[in-house]
Each structure stands twice: as structure tokens, then as C-alpha cells.
Design an enzyme around this catalytic site. Structure first.
Site, PDB file in Angstrom:
ATOM      1  N   ASP A   1       0.980  -1.231   0.049  1.00 41.96           N
ATOM      2  CA  ASP A   1       0.296   0.005  -0.484  1.00 41.96           C
ATOM      3  C   ASP A   1       0.702   1.161  -0.189  1.00 41.96           C
ATOM      4  O   ASP A   1       0.954   2.443  -1.016  1.00 41.96           O
ATOM      5  CB  ASP A   1      -1.466  -0.062   1.819  1.00 41.96           C
ATOM      6  CG  ASP A   1      -2.170   0.975   1.217  1.00 41.96           C
ATOM      7  OD1 ASP A   1      -2.634   0.712   0.162  1.00 41.96           O
ATOM      8  OD2 ASP A   1      -2.325   1.313   2.308  1.00 41.96           O
TER       9      ASP A   1
ATOM     10  N   ASP B   1      -9.176  -0.666   2.876  1.00 41.98           N
ATOM     11  CA  ASP B   1      -8.880  -0.199   4.522  1.00 41.98           C
ATOM     12  C   ASP B   1      -9.759  -0.590   5.303  1.00 41.98           C
ATOM     13  O   ASP B   1      -8.713  -2.020   6.117  1.00 41.98           O
ATOM     14  CB  ASP B   1      -8.581   0.792   3.894  1.00 41.98           C
ATOM     15  CG  ASP B   1      -7.795   1.715   3.680  1.00 41.98           C
ATOM     16  OD1 ASP B   1      -6.429   1.110   3.161  1.00 41.98           O
ATOM     17  OD2 ASP B   1      -7.670   2.577   3.827  1.00 41.98           O
TER      18      ASP B   1
END
Lengths: 434, 249
Positions: A176, A355
């Protein structure tokens, strides 16, 4: 709100297969276990290597899929993307959700015949697919479905073996970081592309309810885009979904006011936005804690603010009504209604569904050990989110939301498990507390 | 025992915290942030403490002195943490005040400060209740209950819930007292807080004696009540002083 609901609803599925006990959970067949399937008899070294391999494969898959999606978006195949997302959302809701619902029903011992279950499930997922796309659906419904999607996927993912889960979480956090911050990272390209086209992001995003104050003109439409805090879903199966920034009209002014409540991250949105537009605006966030007060009139103040945005609501609360600073601002909203007219457009802070999924995977994995680790991880994740929001106000571009939170969460999990648990249990079973 | 019992224990421990949170803290984002920060602070302090004590655990001997040392160190450490928290809060308050001056808004008034300290204390208390009571409560939702050997009259969960309640009250309101004491530089209030904390902790040592929980738990609740009373008097005094000042000016 979302995280709490997520947490609670997440706790049910992981505990149900575990406590059912009689039937061993089916071996998970996902991309994450292509290479290596953990068995409890392996040595730690074997597990570590296998888990590393798994995580590498998984991250590589995610990266490839993300690149494909970015390429599709780049060549403006939005129609294909939309249909693909529709399909994947339907697939997730129908099959995975169905499996989980069946597990829950079995656990509760609730009898339900197959035909009814199928019809119910089909209807639910059809509404879900519609709500993901159509802009006419109430935002609560859409958010509910977003949360449902996240919960389903997370519950599915938390069936992975333990070592793989941890390594995969860390690897994904690192990925990420790279994907958003590296100059040619796929997610970064996606964000820039989307903001340059003034377009919606082609991803499933938990949006934070952009709203316009009840007094503002009903025609104002929030087309402002370009996410402040955004994370396209990093999961191959279900990267997609379009979010229309839709303005809540004043038909339910009550809720609109609730939505005006802001989290500390408000300033980040404003500051970033401020560079591009001159009109002051309200940015409202109701992401993880809907129970926070605050009034949109503070946004005026916050625009000038630099360092401690989250602190303003108290200051201005004190200033707005000196006599009774505790007063709920809903009441005072009518007085300050005139100020609303200044705000032309609104924009929320967006948090990718990915997320949420991985946060809940973390929490769900923690829930399999003990409740104590759950609380610790939960706190750590929120703290990480706070840190990310603070960083966001400094960096002013899209930031990955996973790394800080996941790292903190994993650290707290192991610290709690290794250090704190024997301490707390030891002292409190002797009824000695402090 | 069933779900009802488990819920009941949880509500005994956290019941007073709910209205405080919903009625006072949840209305302002900043207070919620304070609460979260202080909860995190407390958790970190607990982790550090347990990291230090991990070497010596589990205490096998039935003697009470290891627990006494444990409590002494823990209370000392946590009071230190409270000082650190105060320092951070002070810095933040300065920033806030300068910011308020810049936009020509009034500074934080007294009640705001008290609200902040309340939120901080509530964070400590909630963290205590969550980690010492709520996280052990999972078995209470099952069909059985659990009795500690030394306390055979009351279920373990009930005792721990009541103790958590006492500590929640003590933590919450002693934070207000402490912040006020630091603010006014009053010795008595600064000393009062650690002393109360220490006495309350030492009272849990009574539980080590056979049947001691019957005495120790009410005493602890009494300490909570004393803290509450002291806090109330202090807040009342401050508020009336302020009113006087406003009235005269």
C-alpha cells in the site's frame, strides 16, 4: 459508527465457526493460499517461509489486478469497469454472503427453507448492486451495503491460517505504501487520473457523506472529487464500484446536521481543497466515529487553521455560545443558517473499502485469540487512522491508510498477547487491581 | 449464567461511563479525541508495566508482598503517566489559546478545561474497565460462572465488575482533581490523587485474604464515593469563584 458496527458484526462470524467446533472449517481456497497451505504440524520456519510465499503471491496478484484496472480506466473503459464491478459486488454478496449467512443460521440453529433463503438472498444482493451504483439510493443504504461487503470479505479472509494472515497484512501494508507513494505507483496514478478528469474514482469507497447544510440552496450539487484519503480496493475479486458524490437534500435536515459533525481530519480536506478553489466549504466526515459533535460553521474557522484542526470545534463551540458551551449545536444551527450559504460545494474524505476489509481482518484475527487483543487492536487502528489524518494535513495528497494502522495494530496485538495478557489475567484473577 | 448475566456485569462496570460519554463527551469531537488519546496512553502504560513485570510472573507463592510491590510500582508509574499527559495537554492548550487569539475568539473557559480533563479521566477509567473486567468477561456469557478460591461468596465476575466500577469513578474524577491541582498549583489536590489511587489499590490487597472481598469491595466503592465528593466540592468552589469574579467585574 462504521467501524463499531463492523467490529460487532465481525465478531459473530469468526466465533461461530470456532465455537461450533464439531465441523472443522473448510480449507480456504483463495488466492492467498495458492502456494502453501498451513497445517498446524509444520515447524515455525516452514510456516514462515510458506506464509511469506503466500503473501508475495497475493500481493503480486493484487498489484497485477490493480495495474489492469488502472489501464482500463486510463483507456476509458468505464463501461466495462462498471459492469465488472456490478458483477463482483453481486458475486460477493450472493455467494460469499450466502455462505456466511448459512453458517450463521446453522450456528443459531434457525431453520429456514432453501427457497425462502434464496429469494431473500437474491433480493438483498440485487438491492445491494443497485445501491452501489444508482445515485438515487439513500446514502445510508449504500453505506450499509459497503459495510456489509467489507464484513463479508473480511470474514472470508479471516479464515486464512494464522501466520499467513499476519504476514499478508504486513505485506499488504507495505504494498500500500509503495502503491500510493511511489511516483509510478498504480494507486497514485489512479488518483491523479481521476482528479485530472474531475471524475469519480472507479473503486469501492466508503465515502464520508458529503452534505450541504439545510439552508443552502437545494440545487447545489457536490461534484467535487479527488479523494483526500483514498484507497482503491486492493483485492482482486472486487475492485470496483462507482461512487457518486451525492448531496443530501434538506428533506431530512436532522440527519444532515448529524452528518455535519466532523472528525479531526476535517482540516485536511479543507486545506487541500483550498488550494484549488476559493469558495469556502464544509467538509464533513462521519467515517469512524459518528458520535462526534461539531458544527459546520466551524469550517469557516478551520480554513485558516494550520496545525491543530481537531481542536477548533471546542474553541468555536465556546465562542458560539459562551453561556452554555456544552450546548448541542443542532439547536444553534438555525442561528447560523445564514453562514451555510457561503458553502458552495462539499466533499468528504474517502476511505477505500480495502482498508476497512483489512482492518477488520486484523480485528477478526485478534478476536480469535481473546477479547483483550481485540480492544488493543481496535484502539491501535483508530490511533493509526488519527496519525494518518494528521499526516494528511501535512502532505496534502492521497495517503495510504493501511501502513500506520496495520503496523500499530500488529504491534499491539503481539505486545498484548505476549506481555499484557498474563499480567492482567494473573493480577485480576487474584482480584488485585490498580 | 447466560447472556443476561454477562450483560449485567458489563453494565455494572461500564454503566456510569455510558451516560457520561453520550451526554458530555460525544457531543464534541475534540473531547472524543482526548478520550481516545488517554485510553491509548493508559494502554501503553499498561503494556510497558506488564513488559517489566513479565519476568517475574506468574507469582506462584501465596505471599502478599509481591502483589504489594506490584501495586506500588504500578500506581507510581501511572501517576507519572498522568503527569506526562498533563504536560502534553498543557502544550496543546497553549497552542489552542494562541490560535483562539489569532482568530479573535475567546479562549478556553473553565468548564471547557474541566470537560477536557473529564474526557481524559474517562479514557483512563474506561481503559481500566475494559482491560481488567470486560476482556475477562467472555466466559460469563456462557452457562457457568467462576468463583475464586478466596472469595467463595460472590462470583468472580461480579467482584471484578464492581471493582472496575470503583476504579472507573476514581480514575475519571481524580483526573479532574489532578488537572485542577496542577493548574492552581495546589499541593493538597496534587497529593490527594495519588494517595486515593494508592489507597484504592491497596484495598484490593484485602481480597487476597480468604473472604476478604466482602470487605474490600465495599471499601473500594467508598473510596470512589470519596473521590466523587471531593471532586464535586472542588468543581463547585471553582465555579462559584468564577461566577463571583464575573459578577464583580
Amino acid at each position: 459508527m462504521a467501524l463499531v458496527v463492523l467490529l460487532i458484526s465481525l465478531l459473530a462470524p469468526p466465533s461461530s465457526p470456532g465455537s461450533a467446533g464439531a465441523a472443522p472449517p473448510p480449507p480456504p481456497v483463495t488466492a492467498a493460499t495458492l502456494v502453501y497451505l498451513e497445517s498446524p504440524t509444520d515447524t515455525p520456519g516452514q510456516k514462515l517461509v510458506g506464509a511469506l510465499l503466500d503473501a508475495a503471491v497475493f500481493v503480486a496478484l493484487v498489484a497485477v489486478v490493480t495495474f489492469v484496472l488502472v489501464a482500463l480506466y486510463y483507456y476509458r473503459c468505464t463501461c466495462f469497469l462498471k459492469n465488472y464491478m456490478r458483477f463482483s459486488a453481486f458475486f460477493v454478496l450472493f455467494s460469499m454472503g450466502g455462505a456466511i449467512a448459512a453458517a450463521v443460521l446453522r450456528r443459531l440453529g434457525a431453520p429456514l427453507d432453501a427457497a425462502t433463503a434464496l429469494v431473500l438472498l437474491f433480493n438483498a444482493s440485487a438491492v445491494g448492486v443497485l445501491s452501489v451504483f444508482a445515485s438515487a439510493v439513500p446514502i445510508v443504504v449504500r453505506q450499509g451495503y459497503m459495510v456489509a461487503l467489507a464484513v463479508i470479505v473480511a470474514a472470508w479472509l479471516s479464515r486464512l491460517p494464522e501466520w499467513t494472515t499476519w504476514i499478508m497484512l504486513i505485506a499488504l501494508a507495505l504494498y500500500d505504501l509503495v502503491a500510493v507513494l511511489a511516483p509510478r505507483g498504480p494507486l497514485r496514478m489512479l488518483v491523479e487520473l481521476a482528479s485530472s478528469r474531475d471524475d469519480e474514482l472507479p473503486a469501492l469507497i466508503y465515502e464520508s457523506r458529503p452534505t450541504v447544510g439545510p439552508a443552502s440552496s437545494s440545487s447545489s450539487y457536490a461534484s467535487a472529487m479527488g479523494s483526500v484519503e483514498m484507497q482503491p480496493v486492493a483485492d482482486p475479486g472486487r475492485s470496483g464500484g462507482n461512487q457518486y458524490d451525492r448531496v443530501e437534500q434538506e428533506d431530512d435536515s436532522n440527519r444532515a446536521m448529524v452528518e455535519m459533525r466532523d472528525v479531526g481530519g476535517i482540516r485536511s480536506g479543507i486545506r487541500e481543497r483550498n488550494l484549488e478553489r476559493e469558495a469556502p466549504m464544509v467538509v464533513s466526515v462521519s467515517g469512524q466515529s459518528s458520535n462526534q459533535g461539531g458544527n459546520s460553521q466551524h469550517a469557516v474557522i478551520q480554513i485558516e487553521q494550520h496545525e491543530e484542526g481537531e481542536t477548533t470545534p471546542l474553541v468555536s463551540a465556546a465562542s458560539a455560545n459562551n453561556a452554555a458551551p456544552n450546548d448541542e449545536h443542532r439547536e444553534s444551527s438555525s442561528d447560523s443558517a445564514m453562514e451555510f450559504e457561503m458553502f458552495e460545494s462539499t466533499r468528504g474524505i474517502k476511505l477505500g473499502l480495502g482498508d476497512f476489509i483489512f482492518y477488520s481482518v486484523l480485528v477478526g484475527r485478534a478476536a480469535m485469540y481473546d477479547l483483550m487483543t481485540v480492544y488493543a487492536c481496535y484502539l491501535a487502528i483508530i490511533a493509526g487512522l488519527g496519525c494518518t489524518l494528521i499526516l494528511l494535513s501535512i502532505c496534502k495528497h492521497a495517503l495510504p491508510a493501511l501502513p500506520i494502522s496495520i503496523m500499530l495494530g500488529v504491534t499491539f496485538y503481539f505486545l498484548t498477547r505476549l506481555l499484557m495478557e498474563p499480567f492482567v489475567v494473573g493480577s485480576s484473577t487474584n482480584l488485585v487491581m490498580f | 449464567m447466560t447472556v443476561a448475566a454477562g450483560l449485567g456485569y458489563a453494565l455494572i462496570a461500564l454503566g456510569p461511563a455510558f451516560p457520561l460519554f453520550a451526554g458530555v463527551v460525544a457531543r464534541k469531537p475534540f473531547l472524543v479525541l482526548t478520550l481516545l488519546t488517554s485510553t491509548l496512553f493508559w494502554l501503553i502504560s499498561l503494556i510497558i508495566l506488564s513488559g517489566v513485570w513479565r519476568v517475574f510472573l506468574p507469582i506462584r507463592s501465596g505471599a502478599w508482598w509481591p502483589y504489594a510491590i506490584l501495586i506500588l510500582t504500578s500506581v507510581a508509574f501511572q501517576e507519572g503517566i498522568r503527569l506526562v499527559f498533563w504536560r502534553i495537554y498543557k502544550k496543546m492548550e497553549e497552542m489552542l489559546d494562541s490560535f483562539a487569539d489569532r482568530i479573535s475568539k475567546p479562549r478556553l473557559c473553565l468548564t471547557d478545561k474541566m470537560l477536557i480533563s473529564l474526557a481524559g479521566g474517562l479514557g483512563h477509567g474506561v481503559a481500566h474497565a475494559v482491560f481488567f473486567c470486560l476482556s475477562l468477561l467472555t466466559p460469563a456469557f456462557g452457562r457457568a460462572t467462576f468463583y475464586v478460591e478466596r472469595c467463595s461468596r460472590m462470583p468472580f465476575f461480579l467482584v471484578s465488575a464492581i471493582i472496575s466500577l470503583g476504579f472507573l469513578v476514581i480514575h475519571t474524577f481524580s483526573m479532574i482533581i489532578a488537572f485542577n491541582g496542577y493548574d492552581e498549583r495546589k499541593r493538597s489536590e496534587q497529593v490527594f490523587v495519588p494517595v486515593v489511587h494508592l489507597i484504592a489499590s491497596v484495598m484490593t490487597l484485602i481480597n487476597l485474604a480468604p473472604g476478604g472481598c466482602v470487605i474490600g469491595t465495599p471499601l473500594l466503592c467508598f473510596m470512589g464515593a470519596v473521590t466523587l465528593q471531593y471532586c464535586w466540592q472542588m468543581v463547585w468552589r471553582r465555579l462559584s469563584e468564577q461566577q463571583h469574579r464575573q459578577f464583580s467585574s
